[in-house]
Design an enzyme around this catalytic site. Structure first.
Site, PDB file in Angstrom:
ATOM      1  N   GLU A 113     -15.960  39.062 -54.124  1.00 46.71           N
ATOM      2  CA  GLU A 113     -15.678  37.635 -53.999  1.00 46.71           C
ATOM      3  C   GLU A 113     -15.911  36.946 -55.342  1.00 46.71           C
ATOM      4  OE1 GLU A 113     -16.443  34.094 -50.812  1.00 46.71           O
ATOM      5  OE2 GLU A 113     -18.209  35.234 -51.425  1.00 46.71           O
ATOM      6  N   GLU A 127     -23.135  32.413 -42.444  1.00 49.16           N
ATOM      7  CA  GLU A 127     -21.725  32.503 -42.848  1.00 49.16           C
ATOM      8  C   GLU A 127     -21.728  32.809 -44.329  1.00 49.16           C
ATOM      9  OE1 GLU A 127     -18.629  32.275 -44.552  1.00 49.16           O
ATOM     10  OE2 GLU A 127     -18.705  30.094 -44.385  1.00 49.16           O
ATOM     11  N   LYS A 138     -32.623  21.865 -46.478  1.00 46.19           N
ATOM     12  CA  LYS A 138     -32.744  22.208 -47.894  1.00 46.19           C
ATOM     13  C   LYS A 138     -31.339  22.374 -48.461  1.00 46.19           C
ATOM     14  CE  LYS A 138     -32.704  24.922 -50.803  1.00 46.19           C
ATOM     15  NZ  LYS A 138     -31.954  24.914 -52.128  1.00 46.19           N
ATOM     16  N   CYS A 179     -15.013  29.911 -49.024  1.00 47.54           N
ATOM     17  CA  CYS A 179     -15.123  31.268 -48.489  1.00 47.54           C
ATOM     18  C   CYS A 179     -13.830  31.732 -47.839  1.00 47.54           C
ATOM     19  CB  CYS A 179     -16.277  31.339 -47.495  1.00 47.54           C
ATOM     20  SG  CYS A 179     -16.200  30.082 -46.199  1.00 47.54           S
TER      21      CYS A 179
END
Length: 355
Positions: free
Chosen positions: A256, A123, A42, A157
């Protein structure tokens, strides 16, 4: 005669991000398949076409379509349903902390007719820091900070969104970071290799980043950038933005942003710099610029991140060289590209036979 074998887990759901739409899904999907599992793939809603090409390459290479299914749809509905389905055995995910935590929580709930505890391979991003002390090569450090912060528009990231510099050299490093940042060219990426930064991914990301820049004007000194850029073609372009004098607990130093925004933080000394570097929920990547071997060895022990770099930028992990994955709210430390990665997609079975 005793034997330990690793066998497949079963049917897994792979949910990769949009920012590396070829590399990350190929690694996740291929690992699950090689370990003997079947996969429902997906992709992220922003990058379905690239993901479909990944699936096509695998089908053309001989992977049966019955072993690899491709399914598009919104993450909140399609992805969410796959995560909680009782026949899902494991979930491989790369993306935001918020979504990763939701997956971890909901995968842990045992559904009616479910006969296993699901495994999550997650992650989830970071708030990564580049630490610079007064012994460092300051030119190399400034260049590493800028590359770490603004490569891929800061949309990865591992991006170095915090620069933590000891007080004796803070002003010099900040001045050089600003000068290098001002040299970056922002434009449509099809205009050639001289373009350093393209647009951010979509309107939602654009709005989020602009909001964080507004927050940053209240939390630090705007040293450069801070505005959207209009181009003849349109698009979601944002100037690379540097804030100075940021408090370690400020939002732009803790949350973030996933965009071209850098928070520069002045540390009292090296002890303070390491404490600030470790002072977030995350633990993905980090870098230390120093010529002091004792300080580097201390960081080796105390800088709590999954991927640590000395005297180089905090981005750009190489598969098979820098196995990738982080601590704390950066995920389950899956170490993609490492020697034990495939074991995450298997379960061990011990067999003993009396001869």
């Amino acid at each position: 005669r005793d034997r330990l074998v690793n066998i497949p887990l079963g049917v897994g759901v792979i949910i990769p991000p949009w920012n590396f739409p070829g590399a990350i899904p190929m690694g996740l999907v291929a690992a699950a398949l090689v370990a003997g599992n079947t996969v429902v793939f997906k992709p992220a809603s922003q990058s379905p076409w690239t993901a479909y090409r990944v699936a096509e390459v695998l089908w053309e290479a001989g992977v049966p379509r019955s072993a690899l299914s491709f399914l598009t749809g919104p993450g909140s509905s399609t992805g969410g349903r796959l995560v909680v389905h009782p026949k899902t055995r494991f979930i491989g995910f790369t993306g935001s902390k918020e979504v990763g935590v939701w997956i971890h929580e909901n995968a842990a709930k045992v559904q009616p007719s479910q006969i296993w505890l699901k495994r999550t391979i997650l992650e989830m991003g970071g708030k990564d820091a580049v630490v610079v002390d007064e012994t460092a090569d300051l030119e190399a450090a400034a260049a590493g900070i800028v590359t770490s912060a603004f490569g891929f528009q800061g949309q990865k990231c591992s991006a170095g969104s915090r620069a933590i510099v000891t007080a004796p050299v803070y002003e010099r490093v900040a001045e050089r970071v600003v000068a290098l940042t001002k040299q970056l060219r922002v434009d449509a990426t099809d205009k050639g290799p001289e373009v350093d930064m393209g647009p951010v991914v979509d309107q939602k990301a654009f709005g989020t980043i602009i909001n964080y820049i507004e927050v940053g004007t209240q939390e630090g000194e705007l040293l450069t950038g801070g505005h959207a850029i209009e181009t003849p073609e349109g698009g979601y372009f944002i100037e690379p933005t540097v804030f100075g004098g940021v408090d370690p607990q400020a939002r732009i130093a803790q949350e973030e942003i996933f965009g071209p925004v850098l928070a520069m933080i002045c540390a009292q000394d090296y002890d303070d710099a390491l404490a600030i570097a470790n002072g977030t929920l995350y633990g993905l990547t980090g870098a230390v610029y120093s010529r002091d071997r004792a300080r580097l060895e201390r960081a080796r022990r105390e800088f709590h991140v999954g991927n640590l770099y000395f005297n180089r930028k905090c981005t750009g992990a190489l598969v098979g060289v820098h196995p990738f994955g982080g601590f704390n709210m950066s995920g389950t430390d899956s170490k993609a590209g490492g020697p034990d990665y495939l074991l995450l997609f298997t379960q061990a079975k011990s067999i003993a036979e009396r001869l």
